[in-house]
Design an enzyme around this catalytic site. Structure first.
Site, PDB file in Angstrom:
ATOM      1  N   GLY A   1     -26.657   0.410   1.238  1.00 13.18           N
ATOM      2  CA  GLY A   1     -26.741  -0.940   0.676  1.00 13.18           C
ATOM      3  C   GLY A   1     -25.478  -1.737   0.932  1.00 13.18           C
ATOM      4  CG  ASP A   2     -21.846  -0.789  -1.028  1.00 11.71           C
ATOM      5  OD1 ASP A   2     -21.514  -1.780  -1.682  1.00 11.71           O
ATOM      6  OD2 ASP A   2     -22.150   0.294  -1.553  1.00 11.71           O
TER       7      ASP A   2
END
Length: 404
Positions: free
Chosen positions: A175-176
């Site tokens: 996600g990051d």
């Protein structure tokens, strides 16, 4: 400037980036910019620095090995941005900066005194990239959000794993990382617009959940038109046949993606099932989907007759996309990784030699590079602060007061 100098100039040389990020999303974004020539000045809190310095596996000096990769090519300074003197220095750094990257909770840097209005007054050409869990507005904007939450809300976690088990994670902080890549895209678009059109900076707003949501293929229209809610399917790629993982005779696994219509016909020949070549039922994907259980069993029974290397040799010789599932040991030993410079070896003051991933993407005329690994805490304080006009006496005073 000579033609030779122009030829060797990296695409982002002359671009100054101030990073006020921590952990993954902001720092990974600025790392990519630094690899292609941007001067990245990373600001860390004086006490302890970025938390990622202590994440995962540490070396003998007590520093994270991940840190050395995530902060390569950056100039690291320490600064208490909440203090009055610290804020003045940040503003000074931003006066001639091209980009500011931050991944705090929305409104955080504004509370410190760096609101949108203030930033525009300091430098109207500044591009500010905000990376957060939910974005800079909307009903959830003030909620804390890490990559894991973005993966969950963006739809990825629901699809990851096997249907009879709870959702699982991918294995990395995807996600990051995806948000970081979108941030790089946004920054480059904003730089292009500034330098070729408006002459002004703008804000780039990247939400972690939106970055993941954007990867969800046809999920939305499938639900909207057909009411389909995609579920976990384990190793199978749903609705695309064949694309799965199969066990080999030597208890290893091969990933086989023969879902192209012509490729599937070649697979049948490879499996010595010429009797099925040209069968109308299997000529297109929509037909194969109707017979997925039969085809899956057919391939499974064929693969289990061969060791992994034998299976891969036959598949590759016949132009069928297939591969082994690598762990890091496999990656490090693979000649293709080596030939494309995807494993770099750099000098390190503590370890001597340190291997780390290579650079993506590869540019033919202005490829990125790695000049140094992640620096020590405050390693570039004197260099950076003197460049913006501070004297050694002033720097010593800031050290004494705990501001740097």
């Amino acid at each position: 400037m000579t033609k030779e100098t122009q030829k060797n100039k990296l695409p982002l040389e002359g671009i100054k980036v101030v990073e006020m990020g921590s952990l993954i999303a902001g720092p990974f974004c600025s790392r990519i910019l630094a690899e292609f020539g941007a001067e990245v000045i990373k600001i860390e809190p004086p006490k302890g620095g970025d938390q990622i310095r202590k994440w995962r596996v540490l070396d003998d000096s007590g520093t994270s090995l991940w840190w050395y990769v995530q902060s390569r090519n950056k100039k690291c300074i320490t600064l208490d941005c909440r203090s009055e003197d610290g804020l003045k220095i940040v503003k000074k750094l931003l006066e001639d900066a091209d980009v500011l990257i931050e991944n705090f909770k929305p409104g955080t840097i504004a509370k410190w005194g760096l609101s949108k209005q203030v930033l525009e007054e300091i430098n109207p050409r500044l591009i500010t990239c905000h990376i957060s869990g939910y974005g800079q507005d909307g009903p959830y904007h003030d909620r804390p959000g890490y990559g894991a939450i973005g993966e969950a809300m963006g739809g990825l976690r629901h699809l990851t794993g096997y249907p009879e088990l709870p959702p699982t994670r991918v294995g990395i902080s995807i996600g990051d990382s995806v948000a970081s890549l979108y941030s790089v895209i946004g920054i480059l678009l904003a730089l292009y617009n500034r330098d070729n059109s408006s002459g002004k900076g703008q804000e780039v707003d990247v939400a972690l959940y939106e970055a993941i949501f954007s990867l969800m293929e046809s999920m939305v229209p499938e639900y909207d038109v057909a009411g389909v809610i995609r579920e976990r399917t384990g190793s199978v790629l749903p609705g695309i046949v064949p694309s799965n993982i199969y066990k080999t005779k030597d208890d290893k696994f091969v990933v086989l993606a023969a879902n192209g219509d012509n490729i599937f016909q070649r697979l049948l020949v490879t499996m010595k099932r010429e009797d099925m070549v040209g069968d109308q039922r299997f000529l297109t994907n929509d037909g194969r989907v109707k017979h997925v259980d039969y085809l899956e069993q057919l391939i499974k029974d064929w693969v289990i007759e061969y060791n992994l290397d034998e299976c891969l040799e036959m598949l590759n010789q016949n132009g069928i996309p297939a591969g082994a599932i690598y762990n890091v040991e496999d990656i490090m030993a693979d000649p293709h990784y080596q030939s494309r410079n995807m494993i770099l070896e750099l000098e390190h003051s503590e370890s001597g030699k340190l291997k780390m991933p290579g650079i993506v993407p590869k540019l033919s005329k202005t490829p990125g590079n790695v000049k140094w690994v992640g620096p020590k805490l405050g390693e570039h304080n004197v260099e950076v602060f003197k460049k913006i006009g501070l004297t050694q006496e002033q720097i010593n005073k800031l050290y004494k007061e705990g501001i740097i």
